[in-house]
Design an enzyme around this catalytic site. Structure first.
Site, PDB file in Angstrom:
ATOM      1  N   GLY A  11      49.252  52.860  26.991  1.00  0.00           N
ATOM      2  CA  GLY A  11      49.247  51.298  26.800  1.00  0.00           C
ATOM      3  C   GLY A  11      47.651  50.899  26.442  1.00  0.00           C
ATOM      4  O   GLY A  11      46.897  51.338  26.893  1.00  0.00           O
ATOM      5  N   GLN A  12      47.514  49.691  26.135  1.00  0.00           N
ATOM      6  CA  GLN A  12      46.207  48.884  25.976  1.00  0.00           C
ATOM      7  C   GLN A  12      45.475  48.913  27.311  1.00  0.00           C
ATOM      8  O   GLN A  12      44.245  49.361  27.431  1.00  0.00           O
ATOM      9  CB  GLN A  12      46.274  47.588  25.438  1.00  0.00           C
ATOM     10  CG  GLN A  12      44.967  46.897  25.064  1.00  0.00           C
ATOM     11  CD  GLN A  12      44.933  45.395  24.783  1.00  0.00           C
ATOM     12  OE1 GLN A  12      46.162  44.951  25.311  1.00  0.00           O
ATOM     13  NE2 GLN A  12      44.002  44.971  24.734  1.00  0.00           N
ATOM     14  N   TYR A 144      59.691  37.451  27.745  1.00  0.00           N
ATOM     15  CA  TYR A 144      58.611  38.097  28.380  1.00  0.00           C
ATOM     16  C   TYR A 144      57.956  37.435  29.332  1.00  0.00           C
ATOM     17  O   TYR A 144      58.088  37.788  30.557  1.00  0.00           O
ATOM     18  CB  TYR A 144      57.347  38.535  27.201  1.00  0.00           C
ATOM     19  CG  TYR A 144      56.228  38.967  27.744  1.00  0.00           C
ATOM     20  CD1 TYR A 144      55.982  40.171  28.165  1.00  0.00           C
ATOM     21  CD2 TYR A 144      55.064  38.076  27.690  1.00  0.00           C
ATOM     22  CE1 TYR A 144      54.676  40.762  28.847  1.00  0.00           C
ATOM     23  CE2 TYR A 144      53.819  38.536  28.060  1.00  0.00           C
ATOM     24  CZ  TYR A 144      53.566  39.673  28.774  1.00  0.00           C
ATOM     25  OH  TYR A 144      52.465  40.349  29.265  1.00  0.00           O
ATOM     26  N   LYS A 148      58.106  37.830  33.504  1.00  0.00           N
ATOM     27  CA  LYS A 148      56.908  37.876  34.416  1.00  0.00           C
ATOM     28  C   LYS A 148      57.190  36.816  35.424  1.00  0.00           C
ATOM     29  O   LYS A 148      56.719  37.088  36.577  1.00  0.00           O
ATOM     30  CB  LYS A 148      55.760  37.391  33.366  1.00  0.00           C
ATOM     31  CG  LYS A 148      55.464  38.436  32.519  1.00  0.00           C
ATOM     32  CD  LYS A 148      55.121  39.726  33.041  1.00  0.00           C
ATOM     33  CE  LYS A 148      54.423  40.800  32.062  1.00  0.00           C
ATOM     34  NZ  LYS A 148      54.261  42.186  32.830  1.00  0.00           N
ATOM     35  N   ILE A 174      44.040  40.261  26.452  1.00  0.00           N
ATOM     36  CA  ILE A 174      43.057  41.177  27.017  1.00  0.00           C
ATOM     37  C   ILE A 174      42.412  41.799  25.636  1.00  0.00           C
ATOM     38  O   ILE A 174      43.272  41.962  24.621  1.00  0.00           O
ATOM     39  CB  ILE A 174      43.611  42.284  27.701  1.00  0.00           C
ATOM     40  CG1 ILE A 174      43.876  41.757  29.089  1.00  0.00           C
ATOM     41  CG2 ILE A 174      42.533  43.411  28.043  1.00  0.00           C
ATOM     42  CD1 ILE A 174      44.654  42.740  30.037  1.00  0.00           C
TER      43      ILE A 174
HETATM   44  N1  SER Z   1      48.751  39.340  25.702  1.00  0.00           N
HETATM   45  C1  SER Z   1      49.948  38.888  25.889  1.00  0.00           C
HETATM   46  C2  SER Z   1      50.973  38.430  24.860  1.00  0.00           C
HETATM   47  O1  SER Z   1      50.109  38.095  24.052  1.00  0.00           O
HETATM   48  C3  SER Z   1      50.144  37.927  27.069  1.00  0.00           C
HETATM   49  O2  SER Z   1      50.285  38.558  28.331  1.00  0.00           O
HETATM   50  O3  SER Z   1      51.983  38.646  25.096  1.00  0.00           O
END
Ligand code: SER
Length: 323
Positions: A11-12, A144, A148, A174
């Site tokens: 992944g990234q 998501y 978290k 990021i």
């Molecule tokens: N970069 C992620 C998203 O946009 C946030 O944690 O889902």
């Protein structure tokens, strides 16, 4: 000597973390793992594993004598909304599997240090958006974000109840160029560079004034490794730390790109991702991370833009699986 397993290595984040950890600890001490075939990693070892297969993960951890696990496999905010049950199961059971393995190893006198990423997505519409504090209202609206927030509570629980040495960062968006982003709301801030380098205008799916917390990958990697290397008595937060890099909105980013690529143009066509972004912070207060383990971001917007423009390869955007 540390032996480190990175799950979600394709992944990234994983991709670049593996390189940094291999430099720090030696390639032979880093084991990259993901679902698919091996990337051309700096790590000496690669294992094709599904984090949902707890027995297999436990066997790999035993076989290599692993002392640290980075559990990065996840579905992000946009892909998560397309498959909420899959996102919940991967994001929660993946974390639980690692926490359970760490609990068992603690009991056996073979402690395992765990890193797990949280996100700005754990906040929600009730959260103060400017300079969002470490401790505040958290009412996430995406699956998501819900995973978290629940994950943060699980990390705290496994630390308090079982003494599992788990550490976490609430990553901002990021920005990076080495691997394509993986289905997040903040990914416009990467896609925009690809358009600029193709010499095309960029149609942004967020409105011009949607400010979000962001971080450049080298800062994100530095924060992650600093947190994992800090001595346990410095880590007062066992849910997840706010970590800020910089904050900007699409208009400010487009302007910064325009200063270095004259003629660059942006248009705005907000879609469903706007509704997600509207519930997230504009900026983060990361003073607790700064005082606990000396976090300090280094990269400002103009330098980020220069580096991205110099390094982004013009590739089509993809939506992947790993964080
Ligand atoms: N970069 C992620 C998203 O946009 C946030 O944690 O889902």
């Amino acid at each position: 000597m540390e032996r480190i397993l990175v799950i979600g290595a394709n992944g990234q984040i994983g991709n670049e973390l593996v390189t940094a950890l291999a430099l720090q600890h030696g390639a032979d001490n880093v084991i990259a793992a993901d679902l698919g075939p091996r990337n051309p990693f700096a790590a000496a070892h690669y294992e094709a594993i599904d984090v949902l297969d707890r027995r297999l993960v436990a066997r790999i951890i035993d076989t290599y004598g692993i002392t640290q696990v980075y559990q990065l496999a996840a579905l992000l905010s946009v892909t998560g909304e397309q498959a909420p049950l899959k996102a919940w199961s991967l994001n929660m059971d993946g974390l639980l599997n690692i926490l359970e393995i760490a609990r068992e190893r603690n009991a056996a006198g073979k402690p395992l240090r765990v890193f797990w990423p949280s996100s700005i997505a754990a906040f929600g519409p009730g959260t103060p958006q400017d300079n969002t504090p470490q401790q505040t209202v958290m009412d996430p609206t995406t699956i998501y974000g819900i995973s978290k927030l629940a994950g943060e509570r699980l990390c705290q629980y496994y630390f308090s109840k079982y003494d599992v040495d788990v550490r976490s960062i609430r990553y901002p968006g990021i920005i990076s160029y080495k691997s394509p982003p993986g289905g997040g709301t903040t990914d416009y801030a990467i896609a925009i560079f690809h358009a600029a380098l193709r010499g095309e205008p960029y149609e942004c799916y967020l409105s011009a004034d949607t400010a979000l917390p962001m971080i450049y990958m080298p800062d994100a990697i530095r924060a992650t490794i600093a947190l994992m290397d800090a001595s346990a008595d410095r880590i007062a937060v066992r849910s997840s730390y706010n970590v800020a890099g910089l904050s900007f909105n699409p208009a400010q980013l487009a302007d910064a790109i325009g200063r270095q690529r004259s003629g660059f143009a942006i248009t705005y066509a907000p879609d469903a991702r706007q509704e997600i972004a509207d519930t997230w912070p504009h900026s983060l207060d990361d003073s607790v991370a700064r005082s606990d383990w000396n976090w300090q971001p280094r990269i400002a917007l103009a330098a980020l833009v220069t580096d991205m423009l110099a390094n982004v390869a013009v590739v089509p955007q993809e939506v992947g699986q790993a964080a």
